[in-house]
Scaffold this motif. Structure first.
Motif, PDB file in Angstrom:
ATOM      1  N   THR A 115      38.154  14.263  20.647  1.00 57.11           N
ATOM      2  CA  THR A 115      38.828  15.051  19.288  1.00 57.11           C
ATOM      3  C   THR A 115      37.568  14.519  18.254  1.00 57.11           C
ATOM      4  O   THR A 115      37.761  13.383  17.913  1.00 57.11           O
ATOM      5  N   PRO A 116      37.067  15.224  17.666  1.00 55.00           N
ATOM      6  CA  PRO A 116      36.030  14.656  16.638  1.00 55.00           C
ATOM      7  C   PRO A 116      36.220  13.677  15.756  1.00 55.00           C
ATOM      8  O   PRO A 116      35.672  12.867  15.432  1.00 55.00           O
ATOM      9  N   TYR A 117      37.490  13.983  15.095  1.00 55.19           N
ATOM     10  CA  TYR A 117      37.677  13.223  13.867  1.00 55.19           C
ATOM     11  C   TYR A 117      37.948  11.651  14.271  1.00 55.19           C
ATOM     12  O   TYR A 117      37.911  10.704  13.685  1.00 55.19           O
ATOM     13  N   TYR A 118      38.195  11.516  15.650  1.00 52.99           N
ATOM     14  CA  TYR A 118      38.506  10.164  16.248  1.00 52.99           C
ATOM     15  C   TYR A 118      37.228   9.609  17.296  1.00 52.99           C
ATOM     16  O   TYR A 118      37.387   8.500  17.718  1.00 52.99           O
ATOM     17  N   MET A 119      36.357  10.561  17.017  1.00 55.40           N
ATOM     18  CA  MET A 119      35.017  10.168  17.916  1.00 55.40           C
ATOM     19  C   MET A 119      34.250   9.066  17.332  1.00 55.40           C
ATOM     20  O   MET A 119      33.954   8.874  16.070  1.00 55.40           O
ATOM     21  N   SER A 120      33.741   7.986  18.217  1.00 53.56           N
ATOM     22  CA  SER A 120      32.930   7.082  17.496  1.00 53.56           C
ATOM     23  C   SER A 120      31.418   7.717  17.320  1.00 53.56           C
ATOM     24  O   SER A 120      31.088   8.819  17.864  1.00 53.56           O
ATOM     25  N   PRO A 121      30.495   6.800  16.567  1.00 56.42           N
ATOM     26  CA  PRO A 121      29.475   7.467  16.113  1.00 56.42           C
ATOM     27  C   PRO A 121      28.455   7.551  17.479  1.00 56.42           C
ATOM     28  O   PRO A 121      27.718   8.657  17.393  1.00 56.42           O
ATOM     29  N   GLU A 122      28.572   6.871  18.519  1.00 53.26           N
ATOM     30  CA  GLU A 122      27.830   7.108  19.496  1.00 53.26           C
ATOM     31  C   GLU A 122      28.121   8.030  20.327  1.00 53.26           C
ATOM     32  O   GLU A 122      27.347   8.535  21.164  1.00 53.26           O
ATOM     33  N   ARG A 123      29.276   8.613  20.399  1.00 56.10           N
ATOM     34  CA  ARG A 123      29.706   9.858  21.132  1.00 56.10           C
ATOM     35  C   ARG A 123      29.652  11.191  20.200  1.00 56.10           C
ATOM     36  O   ARG A 123      29.205  12.111  20.992  1.00 56.10           O
ATOM     37  N   TYR A 147      28.130   5.654  25.884  1.00 54.73           N
ATOM     38  CA  TYR A 147      29.171   5.073  25.224  1.00 54.73           C
ATOM     39  C   TYR A 147      29.935   4.000  26.297  1.00 54.73           C
ATOM     40  O   TYR A 147      29.754   4.382  27.673  1.00 54.73           O
ATOM     41  N   ASP A 148      30.991   3.173  25.861  1.00 57.51           N
ATOM     42  CA  ASP A 148      31.453   2.533  26.781  1.00 57.51           C
ATOM     43  C   ASP A 148      33.048   2.303  26.205  1.00 57.51           C
ATOM     44  O   ASP A 148      33.317   2.950  25.501  1.00 57.51           O
ATOM     45  N   PHE A 149      33.588   1.119  26.682  1.00 55.08           N
ATOM     46  CA  PHE A 149      34.741   0.794  26.523  1.00 55.08           C
ATOM     47  C   PHE A 149      35.071   0.733  24.716  1.00 55.08           C
ATOM     48  O   PHE A 149      36.265   0.954  24.208  1.00 55.08           O
ATOM     49  N   ARG A 150      33.977   0.289  24.094  1.00 62.05           N
ATOM     50  CA  ARG A 150      34.273   0.057  22.492  1.00 62.05           C
ATOM     51  C   ARG A 150      34.209   1.237  21.799  1.00 62.05           C
ATOM     52  O   ARG A 150      34.605   1.228  20.588  1.00 62.05           O
ATOM     53  N   VAL A 191      33.044  -0.120  13.050  1.00 63.49           N
ATOM     54  CA  VAL A 191      31.599  -0.730  12.946  1.00 63.49           C
ATOM     55  C   VAL A 191      30.712   0.324  13.661  1.00 63.49           C
ATOM     56  O   VAL A 191      30.829   0.678  14.627  1.00 63.49           O
ATOM     57  N   LEU A 192      29.419   0.599  12.892  1.00 63.46           N
ATOM     58  CA  LEU A 192      28.796   1.691  13.552  1.00 63.46           C
ATOM     59  C   LEU A 192      27.967   1.153  14.866  1.00 63.46           C
ATOM     60  O   LEU A 192      27.876   1.954  15.903  1.00 63.46           O
ATOM     61  N   ASP A 193      27.951   0.081  15.125  1.00 66.54           N
ATOM     62  CA  ASP A 193      27.275  -0.535  16.281  1.00 66.54           C
ATOM     63  C   ASP A 193      28.406  -1.108  17.323  1.00 66.54           C
ATOM     64  O   ASP A 193      29.073  -2.278  16.717  1.00 66.54           O
ATOM     65  N   PRO A 194      28.441  -0.520  18.227  1.00 64.08           N
ATOM     66  CA  PRO A 194      29.712  -0.545  19.082  1.00 64.08           C
ATOM     67  C   PRO A 194      29.537  -2.176  19.803  1.00 64.08           C
ATOM     68  O   PRO A 194      30.773  -2.667  19.823  1.00 64.08           O
ATOM     69  N   GLU A 195      28.321  -3.016  19.689  1.00 63.46           N
ATOM     70  CA  GLU A 195      28.293  -4.154  20.268  1.00 63.46           C
ATOM     71  C   GLU A 195      29.033  -5.193  19.263  1.00 63.46           C
ATOM     72  O   GLU A 195      29.474  -6.347  19.393  1.00 63.46           O
ATOM     73  N   GLN A 196      29.121  -4.510  18.035  1.00 63.62           N
ATOM     74  CA  GLN A 196      29.820  -5.594  16.805  1.00 63.62           C
ATOM     75  C   GLN A 196      31.367  -5.597  16.776  1.00 63.62           C
ATOM     76  O   GLN A 196      32.091  -5.861  15.988  1.00 63.62           O
TER      77      GLN A 196
END
Length: 326
Positions: free
Chosen positions: A191-199, A207-210, A270-275
Motif C-alpha cells: 500500500t503506497p502510503y506505507y511503502m518504504s522509499p526503496e520500494r 528491498y529487505d526486512f527493513r 530513515v531513507l537509508d534502510p541500513e540506518q
C-alpha cells in the motif's frame, strides 16, 4: 489439471475428518471485507460452535498464474507461523472452484477501525494504548522475521484486534519468504502510503526486512496523529514518492506524546534502510515503553525523556489537535 491441484499444489486439502475442511461445516454470518479476488466472512462451525474468519478466494476470476501463486504463498506462510500476535491458520479447502482459507477470527475489527473511532470522537489515542498495541504488532513481526518472512503490506487494515484486545498481524497474501541466501526482493507490492522509499522508488533498488521497519514507523506515527505521515489530498504516486523521499511529514506534538515515541518514529522513517533499526531493536523499545506505562511508579526518567512526564496521560485521551497536511 483441476483448479484444486493447480492452486493447492503441495498443500492438499484436508480430509473429511477435519471439522473445518468443508463449506457445509460452516454457517456464514456476515461479510467482513473484500479484496480484488476475495471476500472474508465471519462464520460459525456447525460441529463445535467455533467462530472463524472464512476467506473465500474466487479462483475463477484469476486470469494469471501470479494471482494463484499468491494464494499458495499465503497458505504456505500461514502454516509456518505460530504466534499469539499473528492470525492463526486453521484449515483450507476448495468448494465449487473457490478456495476457502479458515483463519482465526479477530472479532473487534482492525486498527483502521480503531483509528477512525478516535478521529470521530475528536480524541487522541492515549500513549499507553499506543504502546499496548504497537508492542504486540512488533512481537508478531519479530516472529515473522525470525522465520525469514517479510510481511510487505503492514497497514492499519491488516492489523486485527480480538475481543480480548489481542493484536494480530494478518493478510499475508503479499508476504515473501526469504531463503537463507536471499537478501532482497524487487517487486512493487503493498500500500503506497506505507511503502518504504526503496520500494516506491522509480528505479528497481531492491528491498529487505527493513522495509517492514519503515511501515512500522508509519503505523506508530498514525496511531499518534490519526493519519498516515505522508497522507495528502489528491496525491498521485509521483507526488507521494516525492513526499516520502523528502521525509515530508509534520512532527508529532511534543505536548502529549513522549520523546521516546517521537524518536522511534524518526529512527524507523530513515531513507537509508541500513540506518534503520531491525525488528529486535524496535520490539525491545516497544516492550520497554509499554512496561513503563504499566508501572508508572517505577518510571525512571532517561536523558531522552525530558518531555515524557508532562506528555503522558494513562487514563484519558487528549483533545484532538489535527496534524496539518503540508
Amino acid at each position: 489439471m483441476s483448479i484444486q491441484s493447480n492452486v493447492l499444489g503441495p498443500f492438499p486439502s484436508h480430509t473429511g475428518s477435519d471439522p473445518f475442511g468443508s463449506l457445509k461445516h460452516f454457517e456464514v454470518l456476515k461479510t467482513l471485507g473484500r479484496g480484488h479476488f476475495s471476500v472474508v466472512y465471519s462464520a460459525r462451525n456447525r460441529f463445535n460452535g467455533v467462530c472463524v474468519a472464512l476467506k473465500k478466494v474466487e479462483l475463477s476470476r484469476m486470469a494469471d498464474a501470479k494471482a494463484i501463486e499468491d494464494c499458495k504463498r499465503e497458505i504456505s506462510l500461514l502454516q509456518q507461523l505460530d504466534h499469539p500476535n499473528v492470525i492463526k491458520y486453521i484449515s483450507h479447502f476448495v468448494d465449487e472452484n473457490d478456495l476457502y482459507i479458515v483463519l482465526e477470527l479477530a472479532s473487534a475489527g482492525d486498527l483502521a477501525k480503531m483509528i477512525k473511532h478516535f478521529t470521530r470522537t475528536n480524541k487522541l489515542m492515549p500513549e499507553k494504548t499506543i504502546w499496548k498495541f504497537f508492542s504486540q504488532i512488533c512481537s508478531g513481526l519479530e516472529h515473522m522475521h525470525s522465520k525469514r518472512i517479510m510481511h510487505r503490506d503492514i497497514k492499519p487494515a491488516n492489523i486485527f484486534v480480538s475481543g480480548e484486545g489481542i493484536v494480530r498481524l494478518g493478510d499475508l497474501g503479499l508476504g515473501r519468504f526469504f531463503g537463507s541466501k536471499t537478501t532482497s526482493a524487487h517487486s512493487m507490492v503493498g500500500t503506497p502510503y506505507y511503502m518504504s522509499p526503496e520500494r516506491i522508488h522509480e528505479h528497481d533498488l531492491g528491498y529487505d526486512f527493513r522495509s517492514d521497519i519503515w511501515s512500522l514507523g508509519c503505523i506508530l506515527y498514525e496511531m499518534a496523529a490519526l493519519r498516515s505521515p505522508f497522507y495528502g489530498e489528491n496525491l498521485n504516486l509521483i507526488l507521494l514518492r516525492q513526499k516520502i523521499e523528502a521525509l515530508d511529514y509534520t512532527p508529532l506534538p511534543t505536548n502529549f506524546y513522549s520523546s521516546e515515541l517521537r524518536l522511534l518514529v524518526s529512527k524507523c522513517l530513515v531513507l537509508d534502510p541500513e540506518q534503520r533499526p531491525d525488528i529486535n531493536e524496535v520490539n525491545r523499545i516497544a516492550q520497554m515503553m509499554y512496561t513503563r506505562f504499566l508501572t508508572p511508579a517505577n518510571n525512571t526518567p532517561t536523558p531522552t525523556s525530558s518531555s515524557s512526564s508532562s506528555s503522558r496521560n494513562d487514563s484519558a485521551s487528549g483533545n484532538l489537535t489535527p496534524v496539518n497536511n503540508r
